[in-house]
Design a protein around this motif. Structure first.
Motif, PDB file in Angstrom:
ATOM      1  N   GLY A 234      24.317  -6.698  33.370  1.00  0.00           N
ATOM      2  CA  GLY A 234      25.027  -7.200  34.537  1.00  0.00           C
ATOM      3  C   GLY A 234      25.371  -6.154  35.581  1.00  0.00           C
ATOM      4  N   THR A 235      25.068  -4.877  35.292  1.00  0.00           N
ATOM      5  CA  THR A 235      25.404  -3.827  36.250  1.00  0.00           C
ATOM      6  C   THR A 235      24.656  -4.005  37.566  1.00  0.00           C
ATOM      7  N   ALA A 236      23.380  -4.316  37.498  1.00  0.00           N
ATOM      8  CA  ALA A 236      22.584  -4.473  38.719  1.00  0.00           C
ATOM      9  C   ALA A 236      23.156  -5.566  39.609  1.00  0.00           C
ATOM     10  N   GLY A 237      23.501  -6.699  39.018  1.00  0.00           N
ATOM     11  CA  GLY A 237      24.078  -7.794  39.799  1.00  0.00           C
ATOM     12  C   GLY A 237      25.386  -7.403  40.458  1.00  0.00           C
ATOM     13  N   ARG A 238      26.238  -6.688  39.714  1.00  0.00           N
ATOM     14  CA  ARG A 238      27.521  -6.262  40.282  1.00  0.00           C
ATOM     15  C   ARG A 238      27.321  -5.281  41.442  1.00  0.00           C
ATOM     16  N   LEU A 239      26.364  -4.378  41.291  1.00  0.00           N
ATOM     17  CA  LEU A 239      26.120  -3.411  42.361  1.00  0.00           C
ATOM     18  C   LEU A 239      25.507  -4.081  43.588  1.00  0.00           C
ATOM     19  N   LEU A 240      24.613  -5.032  43.384  1.00  0.00           N
ATOM     20  CA  LEU A 240      24.042  -5.765  44.517  1.00  0.00           C
ATOM     21  C   LEU A 240      25.134  -6.519  45.268  1.00  0.00           C
ATOM     22  N   ASP A 241      26.033  -7.157  44.537  1.00  0.00           N
ATOM     23  CA  ASP A 241      27.138  -7.865  45.187  1.00  0.00           C
ATOM     24  C   ASP A 241      28.067  -6.895  45.916  1.00  0.00           C
ATOM     25  N   LYS A 242      28.319  -5.767  45.290  1.00  0.00           N
ATOM     26  CA  LYS A 242      29.223  -4.763  45.876  1.00  0.00           C
ATOM     27  C   LYS A 242      28.719  -4.289  47.229  1.00  0.00           C
ATOM     28  N   TRP A 243      27.425  -4.010  47.326  1.00  0.00           N
ATOM     29  CA  TRP A 243      26.901  -3.386  48.537  1.00  0.00           C
ATOM     30  C   TRP A 243      26.264  -4.362  49.510  1.00  0.00           C
ATOM     31  N   PHE A 244      25.800  -5.528  49.025  1.00  0.00           N
ATOM     32  CA  PHE A 244      25.070  -6.437  49.907  1.00  0.00           C
ATOM     33  C   PHE A 244      25.528  -7.887  49.818  1.00  0.00           C
ATOM     34  N   GLY A 245      26.592  -8.142  49.067  1.00  0.00           N
ATOM     35  CA  GLY A 245      27.034  -9.515  48.862  1.00  0.00           C
ATOM     36  C   GLY A 245      27.416 -10.248  50.133  1.00  0.00           C
ATOM     37  N   LYS A 246      27.855  -9.511  51.146  1.00  0.00           N
ATOM     38  CA  LYS A 246      28.271 -10.145  52.406  1.00  0.00           C
ATOM     39  C   LYS A 246      27.173 -10.160  53.466  1.00  0.00           C
ATOM     40  N   SER A 247      25.977  -9.716  53.088  1.00  0.00           N
ATOM     41  CA  SER A 247      24.906  -9.588  54.080  1.00  0.00           C
ATOM     42  C   SER A 247      24.220 -10.898  54.410  1.00  0.00           C
ATOM     43  N   GLY A 248      24.342 -11.882  53.505  1.00  0.00           N
ATOM     44  CA  GLY A 248      23.641 -13.142  53.712  1.00  0.00           C
ATOM     45  C   GLY A 248      22.243 -13.154  53.121  1.00  0.00           C
ATOM     46  N   LEU A 249      21.787 -12.027  52.601  1.00  0.00           N
ATOM     47  CA  LEU A 249      20.465 -11.976  51.983  1.00  0.00           C
ATOM     48  C   LEU A 249      20.476 -12.692  50.633  1.00  0.00           C
ATOM     49  N   THR A 250      19.329 -13.243  50.268  1.00  0.00           N
ATOM     50  CA  THR A 250      19.157 -13.787  48.929  1.00  0.00           C
ATOM     51  C   THR A 250      18.787 -12.620  48.014  1.00  0.00           C
ATOM     52  N   LEU A 251      19.702 -12.242  47.142  1.00  0.00           N
ATOM     53  CA  LEU A 251      19.528 -11.056  46.308  1.00  0.00           C
ATOM     54  C   LEU A 251      18.847 -11.420  44.984  1.00  0.00           C
ATOM     55  N   VAL A 252      17.852 -10.615  44.597  1.00  0.00           N
ATOM     56  CA  VAL A 252      17.099 -10.863  43.374  1.00  0.00           C
ATOM     57  C   VAL A 252      17.814 -10.191  42.207  1.00  0.00           C
ATOM     58  N   ARG A 253      18.095 -10.961  41.154  1.00  0.00           N
ATOM     59  CA  ARG A 253      18.890 -10.452  40.040  1.00  0.00           C
ATOM     60  C   ARG A 253      18.109 -10.358  38.736  1.00  0.00           C
ATOM     61  N   GLU A 254      16.805 -10.572  38.802  1.00  0.00           N
ATOM     62  CA  GLU A 254      15.971 -10.459  37.606  1.00  0.00           C
ATOM     63  C   GLU A 254      15.328  -9.084  37.554  1.00  0.00           C
ATOM     64  N   VAL A 255      15.004  -8.634  36.339  1.00  0.00           N
ATOM     65  CA  VAL A 255      14.342  -7.342  36.164  1.00  0.00           C
ATOM     66  C   VAL A 255      12.990  -7.376  36.867  1.00  0.00           C
ATOM     67  N   PRO A 256      12.705  -6.429  37.763  1.00  0.00           N
ATOM     68  CA  PRO A 256      11.404  -6.420  38.426  1.00  0.00           C
ATOM     69  C   PRO A 256      10.273  -6.120  37.446  1.00  0.00           C
ATOM     70  N   GLU A 257       9.071  -6.500  37.813  1.00  0.00           N
ATOM     71  CA  GLU A 257       7.900  -6.156  37.005  1.00  0.00           C
ATOM     72  C   GLU A 257       7.545  -4.694  37.266  1.00  0.00           C
ATOM     73  N   PHE A 258       7.491  -3.893  36.198  1.00  0.00           N
ATOM     74  CA  PHE A 258       7.278  -2.463  36.354  1.00  0.00           C
ATOM     75  C   PHE A 258       5.821  -2.127  36.637  1.00  0.00           C
ATOM     76  N   GLU A 259       5.617  -0.962  37.245  1.00  0.00           N
ATOM     77  CA  GLU A 259       4.273  -0.485  37.548  1.00  0.00           C
ATOM     78  C   GLU A 259       3.570   0.021  36.294  1.00  0.00           C
ATOM     79  N   GLY A 260       4.341   0.527  35.329  1.00  0.00           N
ATOM     80  CA  GLY A 260       3.751   1.108  34.132  1.00  0.00           C
ATOM     81  C   GLY A 260       3.693   2.627  34.242  1.00  0.00           C
ATOM     82  N   CYS A 261       3.765   3.311  33.122  1.00  0.00           N
ATOM     83  CA  CYS A 261       3.787   4.767  33.086  1.00  0.00           C
ATOM     84  C   CYS A 261       2.469   5.280  32.504  1.00  0.00           C
ATOM     85  N   SER A 262       1.954   6.333  33.113  1.00  0.00           N
ATOM     86  CA  SER A 262       0.680   6.890  32.615  1.00  0.00           C
ATOM     87  C   SER A 262       0.877   8.349  32.223  1.00  0.00           C
TER      88      SER A 262
END
Length: 262
Positions: A234-262
């Protein structure tokens, strides 16, 4: 004697290689490069860095085992240089993952997928989408690839006006020196103000990655684990709300798909 010196030289060379290639994973002190002039993401205020990327960078560095995290300013045009000179260990600075950049540095994440949009002055009604930038003056922040996506990727003949940074772009927008700024919506949201308007017609995905030196797969995998945990606890969601919650943007709260490590 010569044989001993040769062996000693080889040993020192091997130690040097091991040191150069040592992973930042479990290092006591990690230096995180962040922006100093992008409200909401990375801003230095009274000598202290603050913003979403500052908080995320601290979370990731501590998850890697750092007992102390320090922050250093980076710009769009010196992120690769500072990483490869070992001046910083990680970079979180609206650093979109691209093939060209991935040839210079490594990437963990992304930790967020933003979307490129357009910002104009509040009274500007002629710009309703990115297509309306044809023939208009668009700000080009040094080191950013956002304008390339407009004029090359979409073949929109905007008139580019150079600027040192996005804060400089905002000043030029307010003064009338440019008609629009186009970049990731989180960057634009940080500059949101009553006299400025986000058009709200996104047209790309901006995969913000954690920059690091190449060939550090251990650190990359640890960064991806930290990002996954950050969303799950839940840390990501709390930080998104903290910094952008009033912006009106639709904030994505799911884990992004990673690029992968080589």
């Amino acid at each position: 004697m010569r044989a001993i010196l040769v062996l000693l030289g080889l040993a020192l060379a091997l130690v040097g290689c091991a040191t150069a290639r040592a992973s930042i994973h479990s290092r006591d002190v990690i230096v995180v490069g962040v922006k100093a002039d992008q409200p909401g993401l990375g801003l230095r205020k009274n000598g202290v860095f603050q913003g979403f990327e500052v908080d995320v960078g601290g979370y990731i560095a501590r998850s890697l085992g750092a007992s102390r995290v320090t922050f250093r300013e980076v710009r769009s045009d010196d992120r690769e240089l500072l990483l490869n000179r070992h001046a910083v260990d990680l970079v979180l600075a609206s650093y979109s993952i691209t093939p060209d950049r991935a040839g210079l540095v490594g990437f963990g994440g992304p930790y967020y997928v933003a979307h490129q949009d357009v910002m104009v002055r509040r009274g500007e009604t002629r710009v309703q989408s990115v297509r309306d930038l044809a023939g208009r003056k668009m700000c080009q922040a040094s080191g950013s690839v956002s304008t390339e996506r407009v004029v090359v990727g979409l073949s929109i003949p905007a008139r580019l006006v150079p600027a040192s940074s996005y804060s400089d772009c905002v000043a030029k927008l307010r003064s009338g020196a440019v008609d629009a700024i186009s970049t990731g919506d989180l960057v634009l949201a940080g500059f949101a103000a009553p006299d400025l308007r986000i058009v709200n017609t996104p047209f790309t995905d901006e995969r913000y990655g954690v920059g690091m030196r190449r060939d550090d797969a251990d650190a990359c995998e640890a960064v991806n684990r930290a990002i996954t945990t950050m969303y799950q606890d839940g840390t990501a969601g709390r930080l998104l709300d903290k910094w952008f919650g009033k912006s009106g943007l639709t904030l994505v709260r799911e884990v992004p798909e990673f690029e992968g490590c080589s």
